[in-house]
Design a protein around this motif. Structure first.
Motif, PDB file in Angstrom:
ATOM      1  N   GLN A  55       6.937   4.063 -10.728  1.00  9.59           N
ATOM      2  CA  GLN A  55       7.558   4.357  -9.443  1.00  9.59           C
ATOM      3  C   GLN A  55       8.736   3.431  -9.221  1.00  9.59           C
ATOM      4  O   GLN A  55       8.834   2.362  -9.804  1.00  9.59           O
ATOM      5  CB  GLN A  55       6.533   4.205  -8.307  1.00  9.59           C
ATOM      6  N   LYS A  56       9.625   3.870  -8.351  1.00  6.90           N
ATOM      7  CA  LYS A  56      10.844   3.107  -8.074  1.00  6.90           C
ATOM      8  C   LYS A  56      10.657   2.084  -6.962  1.00  6.90           C
ATOM      9  O   LYS A  56      11.522   1.256  -6.726  1.00  6.90           O
ATOM     10  CB  LYS A  56      11.983   4.070  -7.688  1.00  6.90           C
ATOM     11  N   THR A  57       9.549   2.145  -6.248  1.00 10.65           N
ATOM     12  CA  THR A  57       9.322   1.218  -5.145  1.00 10.65           C
ATOM     13  C   THR A  57       7.976   0.528  -5.311  1.00 10.65           C
ATOM     14  O   THR A  57       7.165   0.910  -6.159  1.00 10.65           O
ATOM     15  CB  THR A  57       9.319   1.951  -3.780  1.00 10.65           C
ATOM     16  N   LEU A  58       7.750  -0.487  -4.509  1.00  7.35           N
ATOM     17  CA  LEU A  58       6.440  -1.143  -4.468  1.00  7.35           C
ATOM     18  C   LEU A  58       5.582  -0.514  -3.383  1.00  7.35           C
ATOM     19  O   LEU A  58       4.895  -1.188  -2.630  1.00  7.35           O
ATOM     20  CB  LEU A  58       6.614  -2.645  -4.203  1.00  7.35           C
ATOM     21  N   GLU A  59       5.630   0.787  -3.313  1.00  8.39           N
ATOM     22  CA  GLU A  59       4.856   1.543  -2.327  1.00  8.39           C
ATOM     23  C   GLU A  59       3.375   1.254  -2.497  1.00  8.39           C
ATOM     24  O   GLU A  59       2.829   1.345  -3.594  1.00  8.39           O
ATOM     25  CB  GLU A  59       5.097   3.045  -2.520  1.00  8.39           C
ATOM     26  N   GLY A  60       2.715   0.842  -1.420  1.00 15.75           N
ATOM     27  CA  GLY A  60       1.285   0.627  -1.456  1.00 15.75           C
ATOM     28  C   GLY A  60       0.850  -0.780  -1.814  1.00 15.75           C
ATOM     29  O   GLY A  60      -0.346  -1.058  -1.845  1.00 15.75           O
ATOM     30  N   VAL A  61       1.799  -1.677  -2.094  1.00 11.35           N
ATOM     31  CA  VAL A  61       1.410  -3.044  -2.424  1.00 11.35           C
ATOM     32  C   VAL A  61       0.746  -3.686  -1.218  1.00 11.35           C
ATOM     33  O   VAL A  61       1.168  -3.507  -0.081  1.00 11.35           O
ATOM     34  CB  VAL A  61       2.635  -3.877  -2.888  1.00 11.35           C
TER      35      VAL A  61
END
Length: 206
Positions: A55-61
């Motif tokens: 993924q391109k983001t740290l979505e859900g960290v």
């Protein structure tokens, strides 16, 4: 006193110990093992479930997770952004943080009349001119990039030192998002591990 050539066998028999081959990974999930086998076919897993996603983001960290990178400067940038979003963050590497503070104090003392950012660049340039080792130069440049990135969020050397101290403080791992270089992450584990594959091509949600 002393030992003999059969010490390990004696110990194994005495304790009825089970031999665990180094080629078997007992921590990682099946999808991670499958990816690792592309680089070393000898690696084996234990059918433990675990996935790999890109993924391109740290979505859900979230707190308790770990973010890894090959070098430190992107971790500084990531850490500051996560803090601005209300997360508690720590960066592994107390000695690395102490080195950044030492460089800051040296720059402050050697070039007291200059802005701390310029003073740091002068100190690093002087050190680079005396070093031939590529690895040592790369480390110094990484340290410089870390400090210059932090300078963008600090007004002076005192605030910079405080910021470094807070980022590299020893906090309970379960209450923070842990950021670490690949080297310092050896032996550690987390439920979710994010790896910055391209240090400059990532964004944070929000």
């Amino acid at each position: 006193a002393g030992s003999n050539q059969s010490s390990y066998e004696v110990l194994q028999n005495t304790l009825n110990a089970k031999e665990l081959p180094l080629s078997v990974c007992y921590r990682c999930g099946d999808e991670i093992i499958k990816l690792a086998r592309q680089y070393n076919s000898a690696i084996q897993g234990t059918e433990r479930q675990g996935g790999v996603s890109y993924q391109k983001t740290l979505e859900g960290v979230q707190h308790g997770d770990m973010v890894l990178c090959r070098v430190n400067a992107p971790l500084i940038e990531c850490g500051i952004d996560l803090i601005n979003q209300g997360h508690h963050v720590k960066i592994k590497g107390k000695n690395f943080g102490e080195t950044l503070i030492k460089l800051t104090k040296e720059a402050q003392k050697s070039y007291s009349g200059l802005e701390i950012e310029t003073a740091i660049q002068r100190v690093i340039a002087n050190k680079l001119s005396k070093i031939r080792s590529k690895d040592k130069k790369d480390l110094l440049l990484d340290q410089q990039n870390c400090l210059l990135m932090l300078c963008d969020h600090c007004d002076d050397a005192f605030e910079l030192i405080q910021k470094i101290g807070s980022l590299f403080s020893e906090s309970p791992a379960e209450k923070v998002i842990t950021l670490s270089s690949m080297h310092r992450s050896k032996g550690l584990e987390a439920d979710n591990v994010f790896i910055l594959l391209n240090e400059r091509e990532f964004t944070l949600p929000g």
